[in-house]
Design an enzyme around this catalytic site. Structure first.
Site, mmCIF file in Angstrom:
data_model
loop_
_atom_site.group_PDB
_atom_site.id
_atom_site.type_symbol
_atom_site.label_atom_id
_atom_site.label_comp_id
_atom_site.label_asym_id
_atom_site.label_seq_id
_atom_site.Cartn_x
_atom_site.Cartn_y
_atom_site.Cartn_z
ATOM 1 N N ASP A 1 5.703 -0.089 5.648
ATOM 2 C CA ASP A 1 5.751 1.152 6.417
ATOM 3 C C ASP A 1 6.825 1.010 7.495
ATOM 4 O OD1 ASP A 1 4.655 -0.576 8.254
ATOM 5 O OD2 ASP A 1 2.987 0.743 8.805
ATOM 6 N N LYS B 1 4.206 2.912 -1.500
ATOM 7 C CA LYS B 1 3.545 2.317 -0.334
ATOM 8 C C LYS B 1 2.033 2.499 -0.400
ATOM 9 C CE LYS B 1 3.053 4.231 3.651
ATOM 10 N NZ LYS B 1 3.234 4.902 4.955
#
Length: 231
Positions: free
Chosen positions: A155, A137
């Site tokens: 997220d 991420k």
């Protein structure tokens, strides 16, 4: 609105798949509503961005900005933070969750940037993910925001929005990421991450989605959206 529906909304089951014909209108409407599809983290260089994103794991952008507003005037390069040292770094980031581990990772990252990458933030996933505290991420955020690459960082907000709207459903973030990349029109992929995260942060919230103020209400496949229409 029943308390039962409200309670369950934070863990909304995946909705039915959004029809292909609605994907482009979905993003066009978000684009018309969100004037600046940019990160809310404050930074002036790719290095500052990298450190801010490392700090943002399980923390709010507001708390990260408070910390970096104090840190960056003192140290905003790998050399400066390494010279500052782990113990001296901690007071600057102590308002952020997991600050002890993050301080350790940031020092390791700074050392590797100096030793392995000539103090430059790498522009590829493999090298970014070799740095301490950098996972998929974080790498995606840096590649997209710092280097303008068409990546999708998933997220908790984007995971929720993807599943709730039916845009991209999946049991884990990697599945949702892959489906988003497949479904989002190529000319919209650069800003899609920020459209989705801002939509999830301010409108499609976890427990009380503001369906009455949602610009993509018509396209959204959330079966309980009528129950939140007044929000």
């Amino acid at each position: 609105m029943s308390k039962t529906v409200k309670h369950k909304t934070a863990d909304t089951p995946p909705s039915r798949r959004m029809p292909n014909r609605d994907v482009r209108p979905f993003f066009e409407k978000l684009a018309a509503t969100i004037e600046e599809p940019v990160t809310e983290l404050r930074f002036e260089s790719n290095f500052e961005l990298l450190i801010a994103v490392i700090l943002s794991a399980q923390a709010t952008d507001i708390s990260v900005n408070i910390a970096t507003d104090q840190l960056y005037p003192i140290a905003n390069t790998p050399e400066a933070i390494l010279e500052l040292g782990e113990e001296a770094l901690k007071p600057y980031i102590k308002n952020i969750g997991l600050y002890n581990a993050k301080a350790k990772n940031i020092i390791k990252t700074c050392r590797d940037l100096i030793d392995k990458f000539d103090s430059q933030v790498p522009d590829n996933r493999k090298d970014l993910e070799s740095l301490a505290g950098v996972g998929r991420k974080t790498a995606n955020v840096v590649l997209n925001t710092g280097f303008g690459q068409p990546t999708m960082a998933v997220d908790t907000h984007i995971f929720r929005v993807g599943n709730r709207t039916g845009l991209a459903t999946g049991k884990n973030v990697l599945i949702v990421e892959q489906k988003l990349v497949e479904r989002i029109p190529e000319d919209m992929i650069m800003d899609a991450h920020h459209y989705l995260i801002l939509h999830g942060r301010y409108t499609c919230q976890a427990r009380t989605p503001k369906c009455g103020a949602c610009p993509v209400f018509a396209e959204c496949m959330f079966k309980d959206k009528l129950a939140f229409l007044e929000l």
